[in-house]
Design an enzyme around this catalytic site. Structure first.
Site, PDB file in Angstrom:
ATOM      1  N   SER A  22       0.840  -1.186   0.000  1.00 15.37           N
ATOM      2  CA  SER A  22       0.000   0.000   0.000  1.00 15.37           C
ATOM      3  C   SER A  22       0.882   1.245   0.000  1.00 15.37           C
ATOM      4  O   SER A  22       1.749   1.397  -0.865  1.00 15.37           O
ATOM      5  CB  SER A  22      -0.962  -0.036   1.196  1.00 15.37           C
ATOM      6  OG  SER A  22      -1.916   0.999   1.128  1.00 15.37           O
ATOM      7  N   ARG A  50     -13.102   6.581   8.711  1.00 13.13           N
ATOM      8  CA  ARG A  50     -12.709   5.168   8.665  1.00 13.13           C
ATOM      9  C   ARG A  50     -13.733   4.327   7.905  1.00 13.13           C
ATOM     10  O   ARG A  50     -13.372   3.370   7.217  1.00 13.13           O
ATOM     11  CB  ARG A  50     -12.540   4.620  10.079  1.00 13.13           C
ATOM     12  CG  ARG A  50     -11.984   3.202  10.128  1.00 13.13           C
ATOM     13  CD  ARG A  50     -10.619   3.129   9.495  1.00 13.13           C
ATOM     14  NE  ARG A  50      -9.989   1.828   9.716  1.00 13.13           N
ATOM     15  CZ  ARG A  50      -8.740   1.535   9.381  1.00 13.13           C
ATOM     16  NH1 ARG A  50      -7.971   2.449   8.805  1.00 13.13           N
ATOM     17  NH2 ARG A  50      -8.238   0.347   9.622  1.00 13.13           N
ATOM     18  N   ASP A  78      -8.677  -5.235  -6.091  1.00  9.51           N
ATOM     19  CA  ASP A  78      -8.309  -3.992  -5.420  1.00  9.51           C
ATOM     20  C   ASP A  78      -8.940  -2.812  -6.154  1.00  9.51           C
ATOM     21  O   ASP A  78      -8.704  -2.614  -7.347  1.00  9.51           O
ATOM     22  CB  ASP A  78      -6.785  -3.857  -5.414  1.00  9.51           C
ATOM     23  CG  ASP A  78      -6.276  -2.745  -4.498  1.00  9.51           C
ATOM     24  OD1 ASP A  78      -7.059  -1.842  -4.160  1.00  9.51           O
ATOM     25  OD2 ASP A  78      -5.082  -2.800  -4.132  1.00  9.51           O
ATOM     26  N   HIS A  98      -8.104  -4.480  -1.534  1.00  8.21           N
ATOM     27  CA  HIS A  98      -6.793  -3.915  -1.216  1.00  8.21           C
ATOM     28  C   HIS A  98      -6.184  -4.593  -0.002  1.00  8.21           C
ATOM     29  O   HIS A  98      -4.958  -4.775   0.065  1.00  8.21           O
ATOM     30  CB  HIS A  98      -6.961  -2.407  -0.966  1.00  8.21           C
ATOM     31  CG  HIS A  98      -5.675  -1.701  -0.684  1.00  8.21           C
ATOM     32  ND1 HIS A  98      -4.679  -1.581  -1.631  1.00  8.21           N
ATOM     33  CD2 HIS A  98      -5.211  -1.067   0.434  1.00  8.21           C
ATOM     34  CE1 HIS A  98      -3.660  -0.910  -1.121  1.00  8.21           C
ATOM     35  NE2 HIS A  98      -3.955  -0.592   0.134  1.00  8.21           N
ATOM     36  N   ASP A  99      -6.994  -4.971   0.976  1.00  2.52           N
ATOM     37  CA  ASP A  99      -6.472  -5.576   2.209  1.00  2.52           C
ATOM     38  C   ASP A  99      -5.970  -6.993   2.021  1.00  2.52           C
ATOM     39  O   ASP A  99      -5.579  -7.626   3.003  1.00  2.52           O
ATOM     40  CB  ASP A  99      -7.556  -5.555   3.289  1.00  2.52           C
ATOM     41  CG  ASP A  99      -7.570  -4.253   4.075  1.00  2.52           C
ATOM     42  OD1 ASP A  99      -6.710  -3.388   3.809  1.00  2.52           O
ATOM     43  OD2 ASP A  99      -8.449  -4.074   4.936  1.00  2.52           O
TER      44      ASP A  99
END
Length: 495
Positions: free
Chosen positions: A240, A309, A457, A491-492
């Site tokens: 990232s 968040r 992603d 993405h994670d």
């Protein structure tokens, strides 16, 4: 978060807040509690009587009350140190016990300021054994909000954010390598950032802190390496935002980086990712408690942090994953057996779908765990990251060779020997910035590089990963390996 941990997390300064001023602030900022907007099924009768119940809104006021209680507890027991719980060390502790800290007493030149940072601290943790020649070092770069605690240590046995990949026989094999991970400057887990004390004023920097670049973060890391006597890295590895740092490390110090690993990163922040981070900063800065960044002796902007968040979490995962995990399921409520909205289950405007409760939980867990100003500064540094030649030349960080622009036929030939395959053919029209990106990445031409992308992603898309590999090869790097990972975790996936 337990009250004692919340108290420690909020104690990044020695300043004592005024409980009266905080109570007044809470009273004004909590007027939203009386707003009739989202009755839940359990309060349907109350809503009909004009007294709706808003648990998702009332939660903000309840959280503020807990913060005030923690201030009061800290005031009554100022010298009590509570033991750590959880993987993340509390930030800005004066005597860190779970990470090392290097103090650099000299000014650090900055990319976007003529005034250097007077000095800085950088928190770091290590795994493995440093070889006598100090030639087995892997520098691991973090994502936006991660601390230096990438894996468990004797000082902090809690699992770290990359626990599965660091250790004996693992991807970063500590039988062979000495792994270093830092908290970036601008952060809030031990390294100098907006919540740190400014020497001239004796108060937190807040938004007087200078705007940073990814390159500034990397230069601070290499000053740590100088302190440790490490002349050359075996590898620079990052995920990232860490992938941005790994590329920046090779660009700044090509003679000091042996290999590069870039996972789910980019060499040039795109408008879509900039937009996503801007939305997060916008809701955070709109929280009245943010107070233009000067909140360290007051209530922090916890509501804005929670909403930021939630937005971020949407960019970190993927729609297919949430389809599999949650579908359109509703949360269970004791007073109703109905699993679909209808006469027996009035839809709620507060979290009702499981995906809503998931986002609510993610925001709640994070909103007091990280410093709001650090989020603003570091996310802005990500937005500013651009390794195209014109952008790098404008920064004037180091001398650059004149760009060599290949002929059209040569450009097409270069593009077709790049990252694309039969399954992933090259785009009909190459991005207009690709040649500029290749020119900017010329200093990395001799560094073997591994690029990993994730097909699901949406934050750093696979197109951006292919772009990194393409630009490196066009710059003359013949040792670029490129892979795409499947799965639905977005993405994670790198975690």
């Amino acid at each position: 978060m337990a009250l004692n941990r919340l108290s420690r997390t909020l104690s990044q300064t020695r300043l004592r807040p005024s409980l009266h001023s905080i109570s007044t602030r809470l009273s004004s900022s909590s007027s939203i509690r009386s707003s009739p907007s989202c009755p839940t099924p359990s309060s349907q009768n109350d809503a009909r009587e004009g007294q709706p119940h808003f648990p998702c809104v009332d939660a903000h006021a309840a959280r503020a009350s807990r913060i005030i209680a923690s201030f009061a507890q800290r005031s009554s027991t100022p010298d009590v140190q509570q033991p750590d719980t959880g993987p993340e060390p509390p930030y800005a502790r004066p005597n860190p016990t779970s990470y090392h800290k290097y103090h650099h007493p000299h000014p650090l030149p900055l990319s976007y300021s003529t005034t250097p940072l007077p000095s800085f601290d950088i928190a770091y943790e290590t795994w493995g054994t440093l070889s006598p020649a100090k030639d087995n070092v892997i520098l691991l770069h973090t994502g936006l909000s991660a601390s230096s605690h990438a894996a468990s240590t004797s000082l902090n046995p809690s699992p770290g954010w990359w626990e599965k990949f660091i250790g004996p026989g693992k991807a970063l094999d500590t039988n062979q390598f000495f792994v270093i991970c830092t908290n970036v400057i601008g952060g809030c887990y031990g390294s100098t950032g907006p919540s740190s004390i400014e020497a001239e004023t004796g108060k937190p920097w807040a938004t007087r802190f200078p705007v940073l670049s990814i390159f500034d973060m990397v230069r601070a890391q290499f000053l740590l390496l100088d302190h440790l006597g490490v002349n050359k890295l075996y590898a620079s590895v990052g995920c990232s935002m860490g992938a941005m740092q790994s590329l920046a490390a090779g660009w700044l110090f090509p003679e000091r980086v042996g290999k590069i690993v870039s996972i789910s990163g980019t060499a040039r922040s795109t408008p879509s990712s900039i937009a996503m981070r801007f939305a997060q900063r916008s809701v955070l800065m709109a929280d009245p408690n943010w107070n233009k960044g000067f909140y360290y002796d007051k209530l922090p902007p916890h509501t804005g942090m929670k909403l930021a968040r939630q937005i971020a979490t949407i960019t970190y995962r993927s729609g297919p994953e949430w389809d599999q995990r949650f579908g359109r399921q509703l949360r269970q409520i004791p007073e109703s057996t109905a699993q679909e909205p209808g006469p027996n289950r009035t839809p709620a405007l507060c979290p009702d779908f499981l995906i809503e409760t998931y986002l609510d939980h993610q925001g709640e867990q994070f909103c007091l765990k990280y410093d709001a100003n650090s989020l603003i500064y570091i996310s802005k540094a990500m937005d500013l990251f651009d390794m195209t030649y014109p952008s790098l030349n404008a920064l004037d960080i180091k001398p650059l060779p004149s760009p060599s622009i290949p002929a059209e036929a040569q450009l097409q030939q270069q593009q077709h020997k790049t990252s694309h395959s039969k399954s992933h053919p090259p785009p009909v029209n190459a991005p207009p910035h690709l040649s500029d990106l290749a020119a900017g990445m010329t200093p990395l031409a001799d560094i073997p590089t591994l690029v990993l992308g994730v097909q699901s992603d949406i934050l750093f898309t696979v197109e951006q990963q292919r772009e990194v590999a393409d630009a490196l090869r066009m710059a003359g790097n013949e040792n670029v390996s490129y892979y795409e990972l499947g799965g639905v975790w977005g993405h994670d996936t790198f975690l």
